[in-house]
Design a protein around this motif. Structure first.
Motif, PDB file in Angstrom:
ATOM      1  N   ALA A  18       0.870  -1.277   0.071  1.00 33.66           N
ATOM      2  CA  ALA A  18      -0.355  -0.114   0.026  1.00 33.66           C
ATOM      3  C   ALA A  18       0.893   1.279   0.060  1.00 33.66           C
ATOM      4  O   ALA A  18       0.431   2.118  -0.806  1.00 33.66           O
ATOM      5  CB  ALA A  18      -1.047  -0.022   1.318  1.00 33.66           C
ATOM      6  N   GLU A  19       1.885   1.203   0.820  1.00 31.34           N
ATOM      7  CA  GLU A  19       2.811   2.462   0.807  1.00 31.34           C
ATOM      8  C   GLU A  19       3.486   2.650  -0.431  1.00 31.34           C
ATOM      9  O   GLU A  19       3.481   3.546  -1.206  1.00 31.34           O
ATOM     10  CB  GLU A  19       3.926   2.301   1.780  1.00 31.34           C
ATOM     11  CG  GLU A  19       3.525   2.257   3.034  1.00 31.34           C
ATOM     12  CD  GLU A  19       4.476   1.692   4.120  1.00 31.34           C
ATOM     13  OE1 GLU A  19       5.663   1.347   3.950  1.00 31.34           O
ATOM     14  OE2 GLU A  19       4.148   1.794   5.375  1.00 31.34           O
ATOM     15  N   LYS A  20       3.842   1.581  -1.432  1.00 31.66           N
ATOM     16  CA  LYS A  20       4.444   1.667  -2.698  1.00 31.66           C
ATOM     17  C   LYS A  20       3.442   2.153  -3.726  1.00 31.66           C
ATOM     18  O   LYS A  20       3.726   2.912  -4.574  1.00 31.66           O
ATOM     19  CB  LYS A  20       5.223   0.334  -3.004  1.00 31.66           C
ATOM     20  CG  LYS A  20       6.259   0.554  -4.012  1.00 31.66           C
ATOM     21  CD  LYS A  20       6.973   1.579  -3.788  1.00 31.66           C
ATOM     22  CE  LYS A  20       8.594   0.867  -3.739  1.00 31.66           C
ATOM     23  NZ  LYS A  20       9.542   2.042  -3.825  1.00 31.66           N
ATOM     24  N   ILE A  72      -5.344   0.048  -3.374  1.00 32.14           N
ATOM     25  CA  ILE A  72      -4.875   0.443  -2.120  1.00 32.14           C
ATOM     26  C   ILE A  72      -6.138   0.085  -0.995  1.00 32.14           C
ATOM     27  O   ILE A  72      -6.145  -0.230   0.075  1.00 32.14           O
ATOM     28  CB  ILE A  72      -4.367   1.950  -2.009  1.00 32.14           C
ATOM     29  CG1 ILE A  72      -3.221   2.117  -2.862  1.00 32.14           C
ATOM     30  CG2 ILE A  72      -4.302   2.397  -0.529  1.00 32.14           C
ATOM     31  CD1 ILE A  72      -2.774   3.442  -3.109  1.00 32.14           C
ATOM     32  N   LEU A  73      -7.373   0.616  -1.320  1.00 35.26           N
ATOM     33  CA  LEU A  73      -8.531   0.489  -0.518  1.00 35.26           C
ATOM     34  C   LEU A  73      -8.805  -1.062  -0.590  1.00 35.26           C
ATOM     35  O   LEU A  73      -9.189  -1.491   0.746  1.00 35.26           O
ATOM     36  CB  LEU A  73      -9.916   1.218  -1.257  1.00 35.26           C
ATOM     37  CG  LEU A  73      -9.797   2.733  -1.114  1.00 35.26           C
ATOM     38  CD1 LEU A  73     -10.839   3.289  -2.028  1.00 35.26           C
ATOM     39  CD2 LEU A  73      -9.890   2.942   0.350  1.00 35.26           C
ATOM     40  N   THR A  78      -5.706   3.301   2.832  1.00 31.84           N
ATOM     41  CA  THR A  78      -6.300   4.505   2.542  1.00 31.84           C
ATOM     42  C   THR A  78      -5.323   5.116   1.466  1.00 31.84           C
ATOM     43  O   THR A  78      -4.087   5.432   1.722  1.00 31.84           O
ATOM     44  CB  THR A  78      -6.431   5.441   3.580  1.00 31.84           C
ATOM     45  OG1 THR A  78      -7.347   5.053   4.578  1.00 31.84           O
ATOM     46  CG2 THR A  78      -7.360   7.031   3.107  1.00 31.84           C
ATOM     47  N   PRO A  79      -5.774   5.571   0.276  1.00 37.98           N
ATOM     48  CA  PRO A  79      -5.021   6.023  -0.629  1.00 37.98           C
ATOM     49  C   PRO A  79      -5.058   7.588  -0.199  1.00 37.98           C
ATOM     50  O   PRO A  79      -5.796   8.309   0.222  1.00 37.98           O
ATOM     51  CB  PRO A  79      -5.945   6.013  -1.997  1.00 37.98           C
ATOM     52  CG  PRO A  79      -7.200   5.821  -1.628  1.00 37.98           C
ATOM     53  CD  PRO A  79      -7.200   5.201  -0.195  1.00 37.98           C
ATOM     54  N   ASN A  80      -3.710   8.227  -0.607  1.00 27.59           N
ATOM     55  CA  ASN A  80      -3.480   9.596  -0.289  1.00 27.59           C
ATOM     56  C   ASN A  80      -4.363  10.190  -1.398  1.00 27.59           C
ATOM     57  O   ASN A  80      -4.369   9.660  -2.616  1.00 27.59           O
ATOM     58  CB  ASN A  80      -2.095   9.873  -0.571  1.00 27.59           C
ATOM     59  CG  ASN A  80      -1.181   9.239   0.656  1.00 27.59           C
ATOM     60  OD1 ASN A  80      -1.682   9.144   1.835  1.00 27.59           O
ATOM     61  ND2 ASN A  80      -0.033   8.739   0.317  1.00 27.59           N
ATOM     62  N   ARG A 120       7.720  -2.194 -11.273  1.00 34.67           N
ATOM     63  CA  ARG A 120       8.346  -3.505 -11.123  1.00 34.67           C
ATOM     64  C   ARG A 120       8.551  -3.583  -9.600  1.00 34.67           C
ATOM     65  O   ARG A 120       8.742  -5.012  -9.333  1.00 34.67           O
ATOM     66  CB  ARG A 120       9.554  -3.424 -11.819  1.00 34.67           C
ATOM     67  CG  ARG A 120       9.525  -3.374 -13.565  1.00 34.67           C
ATOM     68  CD  ARG A 120      10.875  -3.496 -14.355  1.00 34.67           C
ATOM     69  NE  ARG A 120      10.219  -3.380 -15.700  1.00 34.67           N
ATOM     70  CZ  ARG A 120      10.587  -2.309 -16.475  1.00 34.67           C
ATOM     71  NH1 ARG A 120      11.139  -1.289 -16.051  1.00 34.67           N
ATOM     72  NH2 ARG A 120      10.397  -2.522 -17.533  1.00 34.67           N
ATOM     73  N   GLU A 121       9.082  -2.867  -8.746  1.00 37.76           N
ATOM     74  CA  GLU A 121       9.099  -2.886  -7.396  1.00 37.76           C
ATOM     75  C   GLU A 121       7.792  -3.474  -6.827  1.00 37.76           C
ATOM     76  O   GLU A 121       7.909  -4.349  -6.130  1.00 37.76           O
ATOM     77  CB  GLU A 121       9.441  -1.720  -6.890  1.00 37.76           C
ATOM     78  CG  GLU A 121      10.777  -1.203  -7.287  1.00 37.76           C
ATOM     79  CD  GLU A 121      11.168   0.467  -6.562  1.00 37.76           C
ATOM     80  OE1 GLU A 121      10.363   1.005  -6.087  1.00 37.76           O
ATOM     81  OE2 GLU A 121      12.318   0.996  -7.052  1.00 37.76           O
ATOM     82  N   ILE A 122       6.629  -2.814  -7.158  1.00 38.66           N
ATOM     83  CA  ILE A 122       5.375  -3.130  -6.666  1.00 38.66           C
ATOM     84  C   ILE A 122       5.195  -4.806  -7.147  1.00 38.66           C
ATOM     85  O   ILE A 122       4.699  -5.554  -6.515  1.00 38.66           O
ATOM     86  CB  ILE A 122       4.367  -2.304  -7.274  1.00 38.66           C
ATOM     87  CG1 ILE A 122       4.402  -0.852  -6.530  1.00 38.66           C
ATOM     88  CG2 ILE A 122       3.033  -2.930  -6.927  1.00 38.66           C
ATOM     89  CD1 ILE A 122       3.416  -0.056  -7.094  1.00 38.66           C
ATOM     90  N   LEU A 123       5.467  -5.015  -8.513  1.00 40.02           N
ATOM     91  CA  LEU A 123       5.445  -6.358  -8.819  1.00 40.02           C
ATOM     92  C   LEU A 123       6.085  -7.336  -8.023  1.00 40.02           C
ATOM     93  O   LEU A 123       5.516  -8.548  -7.642  1.00 40.02           O
ATOM     94  CB  LEU A 123       5.793  -6.676 -10.329  1.00 40.02           C
ATOM     95  CG  LEU A 123       5.541  -7.685 -11.201  1.00 40.02           C
ATOM     96  CD1 LEU A 123       3.951  -7.855 -11.068  1.00 40.02           C
ATOM     97  CD2 LEU A 123       6.029  -7.878 -12.636  1.00 40.02           C
TER      98      LEU A 123
END
Length: 158
Positions: A18-20, A72-73, A78-80, A120-123
């Motif tokens: 979620a942070e990423k 994110i939800l 919570t999305p910024n 790619r980091e999220i992947l």
């Protein structure tokens, strides 16, 4: 000891995701607004082609912004939503008024490089978390955007 979120994924791992994803949301939001600016301010021989291409791009970014926020939800976070936070977090910087088509396309190529790196980091993180939903989303985005990089790069002769 880890706990699971409401869709059965490890809460510690999804927190990192979620942070990423929020970082990606920030970058997409700045990228979107920059692309609106290119669309509004483009001038010259390529106006008709680029004006339309920039509109296609910002329409697509608008959809991706919504999809990332909803992911994110879905993960339980919570999305910024504050633009000041986006500018603070985003690796893509706000563009100055750009009316030159090649300059705008070069900025778009740099923005894609940034978003592709983050995706790619999220992947990788989504793979570690067994999060197929985020994994599929990022995989689709990466494939689509790599093709767009090829097309935009061809336009500027790279």
């Amino acid at each position: 000891m880890s706990t699971e979120n409401r869709i059965g994924l490890d809460s510690d791992k999804t927190k990192k995701l979620a942070e990423k994803l929020n970082a990606l949301l920030a970058n997409y939001s700045v990228f979107y607004q920059n692309t609106r600016g290119y669309h509004w301010n483009i001038k010259g021989d390529s106006f008709f082609v680029l004006h339309e291409k920039f509109e296609e791009l910002y329409d697509d970014l608008k959809i991706k912004i919504d999809e990332v926020a909803e992911r994110i939800l879905t993960l339980g976070y919570t999305p910024n939503h504050k633009y000041t936070k986006y500018v603070e977090v985003s690796e893509i910087t706000e563009s100055e008024k750009v009316s030159d088509g090649k300059a705008a396309v070069n900025e778009i190529l740099e923005a894609f490089k940034t978003t592709l790196k983050i995706q790619r980091e999220i992947l990788a993180l989504s793979g570690e978390a067994d999060d197929e939903g985020t994994n599929a989303l990022m995989s689709d985005y990466i494939s689509e955007q790599e093709k767009l990089v090829w097309m935009y790069a061809s336009y500027v002769g790279k």
